[in-house]
Design an enzyme around this catalytic site. Structure first.
Site, PDB file in Angstrom:
ATOM      1  N   LYS A 167       0.890  -1.270  -0.017  1.00 23.45           N
ATOM      2  CA  LYS A 167      -0.064  -0.213   0.185  1.00 23.45           C
ATOM      3  C   LYS A 167       0.892   1.282   0.118  1.00 23.45           C
ATOM      4  O   LYS A 167       1.966   1.286   0.744  1.00 23.45           O
ATOM      5  CB  LYS A 167      -0.730   0.128   1.083  1.00 23.45           C
ATOM      6  CG  LYS A 167      -1.846  -1.130   1.520  1.00 23.45           C
ATOM      7  CD  LYS A 167      -2.943  -0.983   0.436  1.00 23.45           C
ATOM      8  CE  LYS A 167      -4.028  -2.232   0.627  1.00 23.45           C
ATOM      9  NZ  LYS A 167      -5.170  -1.971  -0.163  1.00 23.45           N
ATOM     10  N   LYS A 267     -12.388  -8.524  -8.346  1.00 27.77           N
ATOM     11  CA  LYS A 267     -12.862  -8.887  -7.167  1.00 27.77           C
ATOM     12  C   LYS A 267     -14.338  -9.441  -7.439  1.00 27.77           C
ATOM     13  O   LYS A 267     -14.824  -8.521  -7.843  1.00 27.77           O
ATOM     14  CB  LYS A 267     -12.881  -8.096  -6.163  1.00 27.77           C
ATOM     15  CG  LYS A 267     -11.542  -7.641  -5.752  1.00 27.77           C
ATOM     16  CD  LYS A 267     -11.372  -6.394  -4.644  1.00 27.77           C
ATOM     17  CE  LYS A 267      -9.747  -6.335  -4.601  1.00 27.77           C
ATOM     18  NZ  LYS A 267      -9.757  -4.997  -3.454  1.00 27.77           N
TER      19      LYS A 267
HETATM   20 MG    MG Z   1      -6.727  -2.387  -4.376  1.00 23.69          MG
END
Ligand code: MG
Length: 373
Positions: A167, A267
């Protein structure tokens, strides 16, 4: 093959994490998780999982909004009705309320598992999966310092992971990326996820990332702005992979048309379930767009769905499919998900449906609330 859904139950469990999960709202030590349970007229019982998080940090849905949406709007649209395929379930859910894709997916995906069980085949086989093993990447959250991150990156590659996703956010980017790339001997197996935290004002900063030769830059800008991603992609070499922006087949078509990204993070929860996920897979394959399967801090149940999806041939990049022990002291399925030294997770093909047994006693121990719709 027809099926009639006769009962839908919701269960909220608190699944303890092995290390805290850091969000904008602080550190959390348990994953509040919404499980769904469907029963059909023949008494076949299947479990599903909602990918929504506790707080709306990722997209607006939360497990509480999903609970309400399923109970009041989605479950009534399919209960007692007979369907010829899971795609018909998807169509019936689509016309209920707008958005709420994770809530829709939480009851659409189990109908794929149900259909696979009734056909006597694994979920992977049922959806046309071709891989017996899927490559696994590790996702690492924001760390306290570049050196702490570097140690984690080194450890992860030593364990066999095929790639690392880290991240980043404004103020915690270039230094961290440099440390990770040093630890990894280059950026070829490193991808960075910005979760919408930059704007086009940051183009200079983002262009500097090109020097590292990263696999991809994930969702740098606001999720509703495909044009801005297209403008950024024209300015940088690193391929952009969209995540939050892609809420269905239409947004993937738009991404391709605008050249707003070159790689798709898929996803199934984010796009309303497997019906749309499989359509996106086929479109990307036809257009030569690489896919990878993203993660939402799934339990072993959600993992089963994602591993089956990632066994499709278009998933040419490693997915967020880490083994159970990465997140959970004890998973809620057996066998637990494990990874081999080559960074791969096996696709279960022996049992019909999800391919793992659900530990119902453990789920009962962890349950905070349940409701039969
Ligand atoms: Mg992501």
């Amino acid at each position: 093959m027809e099926f009639t859904i006769t009962q839908i139950s919701l269960h909220e469990i608190a699944l303890p994490l092995v290390e805290p999960f850091r969000t904008a709202h602080g550190d959390t030590f348990v994953r509040r998780l919404l499980l769904t349970e469907l029963v059909d007229a023949d008494g076949v019982r299947v479990l599903g999982e909602c990918s929504a998080l506790e707080t709306p940090d990722y997209l607006p849905e939360t497990i509480d909004s999903a609970w309400t949406a399923i109970r009041d709007h989605l479950a009534p649209a399919i209960l007692g009705k007979t369907f010829a395929s899971p795609a018909e379930v998807s169509a019936a859910l689509e016309v209920t309320i707008p958005s709420h894709n994770m809530a829709k997916a939480a009851i659409e995906m189990p109908t794929w598992a149900l259909a696979a069980v009734k056909e006597g085949v694994s979920l992977s086989e049922f959806i046309g999966g071709t891989r017996k093993m899927v490559e696994t990447g590790l996702a690492i959250g924001l760390q306290d310092s570049p050196s702490v991150l570097a140690a984690k990156v080194e450890g992860a590659f030593a364990q066999g992971y095929a790639r690392i996703k880290m991240k980043i956010k404004p103020g915690a980017d270039l230094e961290y990326i440099e440390a990770a790339c040093m630890a990894a001997d280059g950026g070829a197996h490193i991808q960075v996820d910005a979760n919408c935290s930059y704007t086009l004002e940051d183009v200079e900063q983002l262009r500097e990332m090109d020097a590292f030769g990263l696999m991809l830059l994930e969702q740098p800008l606001a999720w509703e702005n495909l044009e801005a991603h297209a403008a950024l992609q024209r300015e940088i070499e690193t391929p952009i992979s969209l995540d939050e922006s892609l809420d269905g087949l239409e947004s993937v078509r738009n991404m391709i048309r605008l050249q707003a990204g070159k790689i798709v993070c898929l996803k199934p929860g984010r796009v309303g379930g497997f019906t749309t996920a499989l359509q996106i897979h086929d479109l990307c394959r036809e257009k030569g767009i690489p896919l990878w399967c993203g993660g939402m801090l799934e339990s072993g149940i959600g993992r089963a769905y994602n591993v089956a999806l990632a066994s499709k041939p278009g998933f040419t990049l490693p997915g967020d499919l880490s083994p159970s022990r990465r997140y959970w002291a004890e998973d809620i399925v057996s066998p637990e998900w494990v990874m081999n030294e080559g960074g791969e997770v096996g696709v279960p093909v022996e049992l019909p449906g999800l391919g793992v047994e659900v530990d119902r006693d453990r789920i009962r121990e962890l349950t905070l609330r349940s409701e039969v719709v």
